[in-house]
Design a protein around this motif. Structure first.
Motif, PDB file in Angstrom:
ATOM      1  N   ASP A   1       0.831  -1.188   0.000  1.00 51.29           N
ATOM      2  CA  ASP A   1       0.000   0.000   0.000  1.00 51.29           C
ATOM      3  C   ASP A   1       0.875   1.251   0.000  1.00 51.29           C
ATOM      4  O   ASP A   1       1.603   1.505   0.955  1.00 51.29           O
ATOM      5  CB  ASP A   1      -0.910  -0.023   1.233  1.00 51.29           C
ATOM      6  CG  ASP A   1      -1.854   1.157   1.277  1.00 51.29           C
ATOM      7  OD1 ASP A   1      -1.937   1.885   0.270  1.00 51.29           O
ATOM      8  OD2 ASP A   1      -2.504   1.352   2.318  1.00 51.29           O
ATOM      9  N   SER A   2       0.783   2.031  -1.068  1.00 54.85           N
ATOM     10  CA  SER A   2       1.589   3.251  -1.156  1.00 54.85           C
ATOM     11  C   SER A   2       0.941   4.419  -0.421  1.00 54.85           C
ATOM     12  O   SER A   2       1.552   5.473  -0.257  1.00 54.85           O
ATOM     13  CB  SER A   2       1.820   3.629  -2.623  1.00 54.85           C
ATOM     14  OG  SER A   2       0.585   3.834  -3.287  1.00 54.85           O
ATOM     15  N   ASN A   3      -0.301   4.230   0.029  1.00 50.74           N
ATOM     16  CA  ASN A   3      -1.007   5.319   0.716  1.00 50.74           C
ATOM     17  C   ASN A   3      -0.457   5.591   2.112  1.00 50.74           C
ATOM     18  O   ASN A   3      -0.806   6.598   2.723  1.00 50.74           O
ATOM     19  CB  ASN A   3      -2.501   4.995   0.807  1.00 50.74           C
ATOM     20  CG  ASN A   3      -3.169   4.974  -0.559  1.00 50.74           C
ATOM     21  OD1 ASN A   3      -2.847   5.787  -1.417  1.00 50.74           O
ATOM     22  ND2 ASN A   3      -4.089   4.043  -0.753  1.00 50.74           N
ATOM     23  N   ILE A   4       0.378   4.686   2.634  1.00 55.06           N
ATOM     24  CA  ILE A   4       0.903   4.859   3.991  1.00 55.06           C
ATOM     25  C   ILE A   4       1.763   6.110   4.117  1.00 55.06           C
ATOM     26  O   ILE A   4       1.939   6.638   5.213  1.00 55.06           O
ATOM     27  CB  ILE A   4       1.725   3.629   4.431  1.00 55.06           C
ATOM     28  CG1 ILE A   4       2.907   3.398   3.488  1.00 55.06           C
ATOM     29  CG2 ILE A   4       0.859   2.394   4.528  1.00 55.06           C
ATOM     30  CD1 ILE A   4       3.834   2.281   3.926  1.00 55.06           C
TER      31      ILE A   4
ATOM     32  N   GLY B   1       1.209   9.086   2.477  1.00 58.76           N
ATOM     33  CA  GLY B   1       0.489  10.340   2.308  1.00 58.76           C
ATOM     34  C   GLY B   1       1.120  11.234   1.258  1.00 58.76           C
ATOM     35  O   GLY B   1       0.967  12.452   1.299  1.00 58.76           O
TER      36      GLY B   1
ATOM     37  N   SER C   1       1.152  12.291  -2.555  1.00 62.66           N
ATOM     38  CA  SER C   1       0.357  12.209  -3.779  1.00 62.66           C
ATOM     39  C   SER C   1       1.268  11.976  -4.978  1.00 62.66           C
ATOM     40  O   SER C   1       2.427  12.393  -4.990  1.00 62.66           O
ATOM     41  CB  SER C   1      -0.453  13.493  -3.977  1.00 62.66           C
ATOM     42  OG  SER C   1       0.410  14.606  -4.089  1.00 62.66           O
TER      43      SER C   1
ATOM     44  N   GLU D   1       1.872   3.017  -7.530  1.00 58.40           N
ATOM     45  CA  GLU D   1       1.749   1.761  -6.793  1.00 58.40           C
ATOM     46  C   GLU D   1       2.802   0.762  -7.277  1.00 58.40           C
ATOM     47  O   GLU D   1       3.458   0.096  -6.497  1.00 58.40           O
ATOM     48  CB  GLU D   1       0.351   1.182  -6.985  1.00 58.40           C
ATOM     49  CG  GLU D   1       0.014   0.029  -6.058  1.00 58.40           C
ATOM     50  CD  GLU D   1      -0.354   0.483  -4.653  1.00 58.40           C
ATOM     51  OE1 GLU D   1      -0.275  -0.360  -3.740  1.00 58.40           O
ATOM     52  OE2 GLU D   1      -0.713   1.656  -4.458  1.00 58.40           O
TER      53      GLU D   1
END
Length: 352
Positions: A319-322, A324, A326, A330
């Protein structure tokens, strides 16, 4: 009589404590201290407390001195146990100069990316040089290199706020890996997107030299270049080449500072790009001990989630959202191989 008994008890306790002390001393595992040269982009990881806790489980302590990836393999390292450069090219150079290492292992990977700012990216998206897809920015390397080689000015591209010809600032390709890899990527782009080799490299060398000659002074450390990029603003270094891991680590370790620049700093993925493989080179038997520790699953997870390095156990499909951050891809799929070591040696020598 009573004092005699007390004396015997004390003597017995002393004997027991002596035996216990000798037992633990004989069975105590000594910590092995490793010292080596390290690429600056990995210093954040090597300064991490959790990193050292994991090493302690292997009875290892690792110290380092910062050095460029190419500099370290030709430096005096008689008193060192390991080298930890950031590319296969550095390992190939080591092998050419010193022969095969005792042991080596790819520990992490990270792609070469470009960093810029909102002002520049917005204008380059409008004129079509940069493409945006699902919130991720991409730039065609062949087109980019052609514009740089032709001396295209920022104003020609609609970025009237900037002065002079368009350029991508990078580290010194003769000393530092990120600059070296970008030079290889430029060479491939000048070869119409095909991997350049020792038989055809001479035809594109003048263009490679011309592109890098325009940059003037170049930092010898990717960490120093990235730091200067953040501090000096859009006018000084509109676009730089660096490692994807650098912004990810910065966002995690400096959340307050990152919050202030989050909307301004942009990642741009060259298409194609190249993978930077961070290779650990053991210089002696002690140095070999570092490999198992660095491949520890928790350490690899730490390297991704806190320092942005893509690893075998994390960072490829994680998960690249960890972070934050933008615009973080991925997966990075459009990859071209670097020129082989013989060809890169020719390119490096031409840039000396």
């Amino acid at each position: 009589m009573k004092s005699k008994h007390i004396g015997l008890i004390i003597l017995a306790l002393v004997m027991v404590l002596t035996v216990v002390f000798l037992f633990f001393k004989q069975n105590k595992v000594e910590t092995v201290y490793l010292d080596g040269y390290l690429g600056g982009e990995k210093i954040g990881l090597f300064e991490d407390e959790e990193f050292h806790k994991i090493l302690k489980e292997y009875n290892i302590s690792m110290d380092y001195s910062k050095a460029g990836s190419l500099d370290m393999v030709t430096a005096d390292f008689n008193s060192r146990n390991y080298l930890f450069p950031s590319s296969q090219t550095a390992l190939d150079l080591y092998t050419t100069v010193h022969g095969n290492p005792i042991k080596s292992e790819i520990i992490f990977n990270t792609p070469i990316v470009l960093y810029s700012r909102e002002l520049v990216v917005d204008k380059l998206v409008k004129n079509g040089l940069i493409k945006e897809k699902n919130g991720i920015y991409y730039v065609d390397m062949i087109e980019l290199v052609k514009l740089i080689e032709a001396g295209t000015s920022w104003s020609d591209l609609g970025v009237d706020e900037l002065y002079g010809p368009m350029a991508v600032n990078t580290t010194d390709p003769t000393k530092s890996n990120s600059g070296n890899m970008f030079a290889g990527l430029v060479a491939n782009s000048l070869n119409e997107g095909q991997v350049v080799n020792s038989t055809n490299v001479s035809s594109i060398l003048p263009s490679v030299k011309n592109i890098f000659a325009k940059l003037g002074y170049m930092e010898t450390s990717s960490a120093d270049l990235f730091d200067q990029f953040l501090k000096t603003g859009v006018g000084a270094k509109p676009i730089i080449a660096g490692y994807e891991s650098q912004l990810l680590e910065f966002a995690v370790l400096n959340p307050d500072d990152y919050a202030q620049i989050k909307e301004d700093i942009k990642i741009i993925y060259p298409t194609p790009t190249v993978w930077s493989s961070h290779i650990y080179i053991a210089l002696d038997e002690k140095g070999k001990l570092g490999i198992d520790a660095l491949m520890n699953e928790r350490l690899q997870k730490l390297a991704w989630e806190k320092h942005g390095f893509r690893t075998e156990v994390a960072g490829v499909d994680s998960d690249s959202n960890i972070f934050g951050v933008s615009g973080l891809a991925e997966n990075v799929t459009q990859i071209i191989p670097m020129p082989d070591s013989k060809t890169m040696e020719i390119i490096i020598n031409s840039l000396q």
